[in-house]
Design a protein around this motif. Structure first.
Motif, mmCIF file in Angstrom:
data_model
loop_
_atom_site.group_PDB
_atom_site.id
_atom_site.type_symbol
_atom_site.label_atom_id
_atom_site.label_comp_id
_atom_site.label_asym_id
_atom_site.label_seq_id
_atom_site.Cartn_x
_atom_site.Cartn_y
_atom_site.Cartn_z
ATOM 1 N N SER A 1 -5.527 3.763 0.438
ATOM 2 C CA SER A 1 -5.425 2.552 -0.384
ATOM 3 C C SER A 1 -6.051 2.737 -1.760
ATOM 4 O O SER A 1 -5.511 2.263 -2.752
ATOM 5 N N ARG A 2 -7.159 3.457 -1.829
ATOM 6 C CA ARG A 2 -7.825 3.657 -3.123
ATOM 7 C C ARG A 2 -6.985 4.539 -4.042
ATOM 8 O O ARG A 2 -6.812 4.235 -5.223
ATOM 9 N N LYS A 3 -6.435 5.622 -3.507
ATOM 10 C CA LYS A 3 -5.593 6.520 -4.306
ATOM 11 C C LYS A 3 -4.341 5.787 -4.784
ATOM 12 O O LYS A 3 -3.937 5.919 -5.941
ATOM 13 N N TYR B 1 -3.456 -3.223 -2.436
ATOM 14 C CA TYR B 1 -4.682 -2.508 -2.108
ATOM 15 C C TYR B 1 -5.494 -3.298 -1.086
ATOM 16 O O TYR B 1 -5.992 -2.753 -0.100
ATOM 17 N N LYS C 1 -6.414 -2.108 2.618
ATOM 18 C CA LYS C 1 -7.834 -1.977 2.951
ATOM 19 C C LYS C 1 -8.146 -2.757 4.228
ATOM 20 O O LYS C 1 -8.853 -2.261 5.102
#
Length: 143
Positions: free
Chosen positions: A78-80, A130, A134
């Motif tokens: 999710s961060r990428k 995101y 997450k």
């Protein structure tokens, strides 16, 4: 009105609602199409039905995004994904802002405003996706 407990009746009820929404949407599009033909696009945009169509489309897109994230079959970082989305949104915002500022009749202020609007419109759905991913990671959604 009694609460429906039978799953078959719930499904039938949802099918009825879907048909009604389709007919209503087609009616609104027909009315807006008629207004465009009769008075022109700029005058027709002042009709409150345009705002209704924009709000409905936006809500539909966000609700559908939640379902799409739930149906993802492979694990996505999710961060990428958020960083990639922000990078692409930033690049598009800069290009459109510069193109507007450098066009005939455009100013730096108009280019900046357009760039910020495009960036904000791209950032909100990116952050929403995101957030959904997450939550899915925290719940242990995908294995």
């Amino acid at each position: 009105m009694k609460k429906i407990k039978d799953e078959r009746l719930k499904l039938q009820y949802l099918k009825i609602i879907r048909i009604v929404c389709i007919i209503q949407t087609l009616g609104i599009i027909g009315i807006l199409g008629y207004e465009i033909a009769a008075v022109g696009y700029s005058e027709a945009r002042q009709n409150p039905l345009w705002l209704l169509m924009i709000i409905t489309g936006t809500v539909y897109a966000y609700l559908q995004t939640g379902i799409s994230v739930d149906q993802e079959t492979k694990r996505i970082n999710s961060r990428k994904s958020l960083l990639i989305s922000i990078s692409i949104t930033t690049l598009i915002s800069i290009v459109l802002g510069l193109a507007n500022a450098l066009s005939e009749g455009g100013t730096a202020g108009m280019g900046l405003v357009l760039g910020l609007i495009v960036f904000t419109c791209g950032l909100i759905p990116s952050y929403y996706i995101y957030h959904l991913r997450k939550e899915q990671e925290e719940d242990g959604g995908l294995d």
